[in-house]
Design a protein around this motif. Sequence first.
Motif, mmCIF file in Angstrom:
data_model
loop_
_atom_site.group_PDB
_atom_site.id
_atom_site.type_symbol
_atom_site.label_atom_id
_atom_site.label_comp_id
_atom_site.label_asym_id
_atom_site.label_seq_id
_atom_site.Cartn_x
_atom_site.Cartn_y
_atom_site.Cartn_z
ATOM 1 N N LYS A 187 0.825 -1.201 0.000
ATOM 2 C CA LYS A 187 0.000 0.000 0.000
ATOM 3 C C LYS A 187 0.864 1.259 0.000
ATOM 4 O O LYS A 187 0.558 2.247 -0.682
ATOM 5 C CB LYS A 187 -0.943 0.002 1.208
ATOM 6 N N ALA A 188 1.981 1.211 0.714
ATOM 7 C CA ALA A 188 2.870 2.357 0.760
ATOM 8 C C ALA A 188 3.487 2.642 -0.601
ATOM 9 O O ALA A 188 3.839 3.787 -0.917
ATOM 10 C CB ALA A 188 3.977 2.110 1.787
ATOM 11 N N ALA A 189 3.580 1.590 -1.419
ATOM 12 C CA ALA A 189 4.113 1.749 -2.771
ATOM 13 C C ALA A 189 3.029 2.164 -3.767
ATOM 14 O O ALA A 189 3.303 2.288 -4.965
ATOM 15 C CB ALA A 189 4.762 0.445 -3.236
ATOM 16 N N GLY A 190 1.802 2.358 -3.261
ATOM 17 C CA GLY A 190 0.721 2.828 -4.114
ATOM 18 C C GLY A 190 -0.057 1.731 -4.821
ATOM 19 O O GLY A 190 -0.857 2.020 -5.718
ATOM 20 N N ARG A 191 0.147 0.459 -4.427
ATOM 21 C CA ARG A 191 -0.556 -0.633 -5.096
ATOM 22 C C ARG A 191 -1.986 -0.752 -4.575
ATOM 23 O O ARG A 191 -2.259 -0.605 -3.380
ATOM 24 C CB ARG A 191 0.161 -1.955 -4.866
ATOM 25 N N THR A 192 -2.888 -0.998 -5.494
ATOM 26 C CA THR A 192 -4.299 -1.198 -5.138
ATOM 27 C C THR A 192 -4.811 -2.544 -5.660
ATOM 28 O O THR A 192 -6.014 -2.765 -5.745
ATOM 29 C CB THR A 192 -5.171 -0.065 -5.717
ATOM 30 N N ASP A 193 -3.880 -3.418 -6.012
ATOM 31 C CA ASP A 193 -4.239 -4.727 -6.572
ATOM 32 C C ASP A 193 -3.585 -5.820 -5.746
ATOM 33 O O ASP A 193 -2.898 -6.686 -6.260
ATOM 34 C CB ASP A 193 -3.787 -4.831 -8.035
ATOM 35 N N ILE A 194 -3.830 -5.800 -4.452
ATOM 36 C CA ILE A 194 -3.101 -6.642 -3.511
ATOM 37 C C ILE A 194 -3.902 -7.885 -3.160
ATOM 38 O O ILE A 194 -4.946 -7.809 -2.506
ATOM 39 C CB ILE A 194 -2.759 -5.857 -2.223
ATOM 40 N N GLN A 195 -3.391 -9.024 -3.595
ATOM 41 C CA GLN A 195 -3.988 -10.303 -3.211
ATOM 42 C C GLN A 195 -3.096 -10.962 -2.172
ATOM 43 O O GLN A 195 -1.877 -10.948 -2.282
ATOM 44 C CB GLN A 195 -4.149 -11.229 -4.418
ATOM 45 N N VAL A 196 -3.720 -11.552 -1.172
ATOM 46 C CA VAL A 196 -2.975 -12.208 -0.096
ATOM 47 C C VAL A 196 -3.346 -13.680 -0.051
ATOM 48 O O VAL A 196 -4.527 -14.039 -0.034
ATOM 49 C CB VAL A 196 -3.267 -11.557 1.272
ATOM 50 N N GLU A 197 -2.319 -14.522 -0.032
ATOM 51 C CA GLU A 197 -2.525 -15.956 0.139
ATOM 52 C C GLU A 197 -2.704 -16.251 1.624
ATOM 53 O O GLU A 197 -1.875 -15.861 2.447
ATOM 54 C CB GLU A 197 -1.323 -16.718 -0.409
ATOM 55 N N CYS A 198 -3.789 -16.949 1.928
ATOM 56 C CA CYS A 198 -4.097 -17.261 3.320
ATOM 57 C C CYS A 198 -4.167 -18.773 3.515
ATOM 58 O O CYS A 198 -4.895 -19.465 2.801
ATOM 59 C CB CYS A 198 -5.439 -16.646 3.727
ATOM 60 N N ASP A 199 -3.406 -19.258 4.495
ATOM 61 C CA ASP A 199 -3.408 -20.685 4.811
ATOM 62 C C ASP A 199 -4.323 -21.011 5.978
ATOM 63 O O ASP A 199 -4.697 -22.173 6.178
ATOM 64 C CB ASP A 199 -1.996 -21.152 5.154
ATOM 65 N N THR A 200 -4.659 -19.991 6.776
ATOM 66 C CA THR A 200 -5.470 -20.208 7.975
ATOM 67 C C THR A 200 -6.572 -19.162 8.053
ATOM 68 O O THR A 200 -6.507 -18.100 7.395
ATOM 69 C CB THR A 200 -4.615 -20.105 9.247
ATOM 70 N N LEU A 201 -7.548 -19.429 8.891
ATOM 71 C CA LEU A 201 -8.633 -18.467 9.088
ATOM 72 C C LEU A 201 -8.120 -17.213 9.792
ATOM 73 O O LEU A 201 -8.626 -16.106 9.541
ATOM 74 C CB LEU A 201 -9.761 -19.113 9.897
#
Length: 280
Positions: A187-201
């Motif tokens: 976000k600090a780099a100005g990205r608005t297309d951030i997907q996060v891989e989640c392994d847990t709840l």
Amino acid sequence: MTHCPLSAAEIDAFIDIAFAEDIGTGDITAETVIPADATLSADINARQDMVVAGLFLMEPIFKRLDAACRITLDIKDGDYVQAGTRLAIITGPARALLSAERTALNILQHLSGIATMTKTYVDKIEGTKAKLLDTRKTTPGLRKLEKYAVAMGGGTNHRMGLYDAVMIKDNHIAVAGSVAKAVAGSKAAGRTDIQVECDTLDQVQEAVDAGANSLLLDNMPPATLIEALRIVQNRLPCEASGGVTLETIRAIAETGVDYISVGRLTQSAPAVDIGLDFHT
């Protein structure tokens, strides 16, 4: 990506590499056995039911060896055909047709195999809202072509490469220190297309709270996917991934995820049976 995936220059480069490894300094069999003025005509035939992809490459491949080659397509990429269907007819100098045959069939069989497998997965989740995605698990140098084949089979292309969008995976999180720190850095780099891989709840909740734009729910069984979607509450698109097979994809789709990515579409699809049958 339903249009021709390669520019003219990229097609030329692909053929350069393909012919360099197969023909090299010359087809010594054709040059010593086939008269220089001999001509041939051949049909490209489907020998099994399939979705066809890669026909657009047939003309540039054959014409590269001799401009006199003529290719007439009977169908188009993305068509589903039954065994015995003629895909195209080719006429021209015999040496050129015989020398280019294997390169042409290799890529057509490979891409059509991907398109055909993709269709089986797409058909399996018909009626759900889930869309089928490909991945970056592609053959080096063939990514655009393989993703094109996925599109021809009814799938949806995911990011083309690392330059397309931010995808924060487990190793990124480990180095950054946490999901929140990794998202904050993007976000600090100005990205608005951030997907996060989640392994847990717990990671799902952390990614939502951190302001991720989408989630990749990795290797979660259907029951866990449902719990993850309850946390998200339709605020973000969610993609299920990891070990998805034809036997498990329907149950995954019925959880309500938006996307399902399947690496085996491009990594493990078997080539289909296509023949180049010469007229006698």
